[in-house]
Design an enzyme around this catalytic site. Sequence first.
Site, PDB file in Angstrom:
ATOM      1  N   GLY A 125       1.015  -1.116   0.012  1.00 53.24           N
ATOM      2  CA  GLY A 125      -0.066   0.051   0.041  1.00 53.24           C
ATOM      3  C   GLY A 125       0.682   1.242  -0.017  1.00 53.24           C
ATOM      4  N   GLU A 247      11.843  -5.027  -8.180  1.00 50.23           N
ATOM      5  CA  GLU A 247      10.252  -4.974  -8.859  1.00 50.23           C
ATOM      6  C   GLU A 247      10.290  -4.562 -10.466  1.00 50.23           C
ATOM      7  OE1 GLU A 247       6.093  -3.154  -7.069  1.00 50.23           O
ATOM      8  OE2 GLU A 247       7.545  -1.624  -7.998  1.00 50.23           O
TER       9      GLU A 247
HETATM   10  C1  LIG Z   1      -4.283  -1.537 -12.005  1.00 55.34           C
HETATM   11  C2  LIG Z   1      -3.132  -0.930 -11.098  1.00 55.34           C
HETATM   12  C3  LIG Z   1      -2.947  -1.691 -10.106  1.00 55.34           C
HETATM   13  C4  LIG Z   1      -1.970  -0.641  -9.275  1.00 55.34           C
HETATM   14  N1  LIG Z   1      -1.269  -1.464  -8.029  1.00 55.34           N
HETATM   15  C5  LIG Z   1      -0.882  -0.743  -7.014  1.00 55.34           C
HETATM   16  C6  LIG Z   1      -0.408  -1.260  -5.683  1.00 55.34           C
HETATM   17  O1  LIG Z   1      -0.620  -2.773  -5.630  1.00 55.34           O
HETATM   18  N2  LIG Z   1       0.045  -0.466  -4.940  1.00 55.34           N
HETATM   19  C7  LIG Z   1       0.218   0.696  -4.821  1.00 55.34           C
HETATM   20  O2  LIG Z   1       1.004   1.548  -4.028  1.00 55.34           O
HETATM   21  N3  LIG Z   1      -0.150   1.230  -6.060  1.00 55.34           N
HETATM   22  C8  LIG Z   1      -0.551   0.733  -7.166  1.00 55.34           C
HETATM   23  N4  LIG Z   1      -0.769   1.207  -8.331  1.00 55.34           N
HETATM   24  C9  LIG Z   1      -0.784   2.788  -8.586  1.00 55.34           C
HETATM   25  C10 LIG Z   1       0.286   2.879  -9.450  1.00 55.34           C
HETATM   26  O3  LIG Z   1       1.641   2.793  -8.978  1.00 55.34           O
HETATM   27  C11 LIG Z   1       0.144   4.463  -9.983  1.00 55.34           C
HETATM   28  O4  LIG Z   1      -1.068   4.772 -10.490  1.00 55.34           O
HETATM   29  C12 LIG Z   1       1.216   5.058 -10.541  1.00 55.34           C
HETATM   30  O5  LIG Z   1       2.192   5.140  -9.901  1.00 55.34           O
HETATM   31  C13 LIG Z   1       0.759   6.563 -11.316  1.00 55.34           C
HETATM   32  O6  LIG Z   1       0.366   7.029 -10.114  1.00 55.34           O
HETATM   33  P1  LIG Z   1      -1.091   7.978 -10.542  1.00 55.34           P
HETATM   34  O7  LIG Z   1      -2.124   7.168 -10.929  1.00 55.34           O
HETATM   35  O8  LIG Z   1      -1.490   8.862  -9.139  1.00 55.34           O
HETATM   36  O9  LIG Z   1      -0.935   8.903 -11.541  1.00 55.34           O
HETATM   37  P2  LIG Z   1      -0.241  10.820 -11.249  1.00 55.34           P
HETATM   38  O10 LIG Z   1       0.733  10.800 -10.251  1.00 55.34           O
HETATM   39  O11 LIG Z   1      -1.664  11.191 -10.979  1.00 55.34           O
HETATM   40  O12 LIG Z   1       0.414  10.940 -12.768  1.00 55.34           O
HETATM   41  C14 LIG Z   1      -0.697  10.956 -13.706  1.00 55.34           C
HETATM   42  C15 LIG Z   1       0.311  11.004 -15.011  1.00 55.34           C
HETATM   43  O13 LIG Z   1       1.146  12.261 -14.986  1.00 55.34           O
HETATM   44  C16 LIG Z   1       2.385  11.674 -15.083  1.00 55.34           C
HETATM   45  N5  LIG Z   1       3.165  12.782 -14.400  1.00 55.34           N
HETATM   46  C17 LIG Z   1       3.011  13.141 -13.007  1.00 55.34           C
HETATM   47  N6  LIG Z   1       3.554  14.089 -12.321  1.00 55.34           N
HETATM   48  C18 LIG Z   1       4.639  14.186 -13.511  1.00 55.34           C
HETATM   49  C19 LIG Z   1       5.804  14.951 -13.697  1.00 55.34           C
HETATM   50  N7  LIG Z   1       6.622  15.466 -12.478  1.00 55.34           N
HETATM   51  N8  LIG Z   1       6.529  14.833 -14.759  1.00 55.34           N
HETATM   52  C20 LIG Z   1       6.161  14.057 -15.973  1.00 55.34           C
HETATM   53  N9  LIG Z   1       4.999  13.267 -15.764  1.00 55.34           N
HETATM   54  C21 LIG Z   1       4.363  13.456 -14.556  1.00 55.34           C
HETATM   55  C22 LIG Z   1       2.324  10.551 -14.663  1.00 55.34           C
HETATM   56  O14 LIG Z   1       3.472   9.777 -15.151  1.00 55.34           O
HETATM   57  C23 LIG Z   1       1.200   9.722 -15.201  1.00 55.34           C
HETATM   58  O15 LIG Z   1       1.335   9.377 -16.513  1.00 55.34           O
HETATM   59  C24 LIG Z   1      -1.703   0.654  -9.250  1.00 55.34           C
HETATM   60  C25 LIG Z   1      -2.334   1.330 -10.414  1.00 55.34           C
HETATM   61  C26 LIG Z   1      -3.087   0.529 -11.296  1.00 55.34           C
HETATM   62  C27 LIG Z   1      -3.653   1.262 -12.400  1.00 55.34           C
END
Ligand SMILES: Cc1cc2nc3c(=O)[nH]c(=O)nc-3n(C[C@H](O)[C@H](O)[C@H](O)COP(=O)(O)OP(=O)(O)OC[C@H]3O[C@@H](n4cnc5c(N)ncnc54)[C@H](O)[C@@H]3O)c2cc1C
Length: 389
Positions: A125, A247
Amino acid sequence: MIGRVPQVDLHQDLRSGVRALCREFPDAYWRDLDARRAYPEAFVTALTSAGYLAALIPEEYGGSGLGVSEAAIIMEEINRSGANAGACHAQMYTMGTLLRHGSDAQKRAYLPKIASGELRLQAFGVSEPTTGSDTTQLKTTAVRKGDSYVIRGQKIWISRAEHSDLLLLIVRTTPIPDVKKRSDGLSVLLIDMRQAVGHGLTIRPIRTMMNHATTELFFDDLEVPVDTLVGEEGKGFRYLIDGLNAERILIAAECIGDGRWFIERATKYAKDRVVFGRPIGQNQGIQFPIARAHVNVEAAHLMRVRAAELFDRREPCGAEANMAKLLAADASWEAANVAVQTYGGFGFAEDYDIERKFRETKLYQVAPISTNMILAYMAEHVLGLPRSY
Ligand SMILES: Cc1cc2nc3c(=O)[nH]c(=O)nc-3n(C[C@H](O)[C@H](O)[C@H](O)COP(=O)(O)OP(=O)(O)OC[C@H]3O[C@@H](n4cnc5c(N)ncnc54)[C@H](O)[C@@H]3O)c2cc1C
């Protein structure tokens, strides 16, 4: 084990063993689960019983004591068979934080049971709805109250939580204004969800475009004993970073498996499908994209192998692990697109499995780390460009 069996034979044995197991779970098995958004319980149980998910656990705790090179082969072969290792990959590597930073008592209590499959530790998490990729800003807190921590906050995208006994949770234990660096003051807790659900923890499934058993977690003053703390309080961010290279390498291996599966399927279909009186694969417009995707998957594979070798020799591998993840995720996504194009209309039909794998492999552009974040790492930490955030 590595000492006793020559590495080439070991790798070959692993590949053929995993392939044989996966043959018991053909396309129709995965297609049916996908339609029902159901968890592949029988597959995960079979992998666990065969010991594959305990590959990285040292022999003294009941695992096989293999390296990331071997674990990567297992993940790759699972996805190469058309299956989805995302259902259980975290059982393999989440325990790494416990192994590296847990107390002896925690390791003795949990690792043998994780190795045997009696306990599942496959929920991790980190992500939160309001802070996203900006991990150090996460808002879930654990406040000390006597011999307990009281946890309050929300996590999102926490995969497999409904199919895991334990949860490795990152929380803030010291508020940001009270720490020198924003990466200080975060801690890792190992939560027994069997006791927590209904007593301050609520799990709510999120339906996504693929079958991924991901969830939202709500912590409403969940009280857990202080001995759930892994390592030292306040050092959680460092522990999190420590686990990322393994990972990245394992996810890269899954992407390679996906890429090889797409290319195999597209190649076969291009040979068999006859239109205008000849196989479509005779047209260079069909051949070349498949050939290029193959080149890119195999190039990514070399970087994946290199990263794993460095990791297993305990040499720095941050750049290689990140490059492997980026290259492999891009290559599998390219191969997925090529496969849909090669199959034409049938690429969209559920019965052909291409669309299912297409949806599954797309995830690796975003999770567990998005491509942009890898590029930022390469730009800033490897090339020394100015920090953008
Ligand atoms: C199906 C699924 C399973 C997952 N499983 C887990 C899990 O088990 N545990 C867990 O902790 N998380 C999990 N995640 C979360 C996943 O790690 C995040 O979705 C991912 O790290 C991106 O974070 P966010 O979705 O909040 O995107 P955001 O941080 O909101 O970013 C949205 C987009 O903007 C881009 N972006 C943001 N800031 C910048 C920047 N400064 N420069 C350039 N681009 C930027 C990002 O790269 C992304 O493309 C999962 C996600 C999914 C969809």
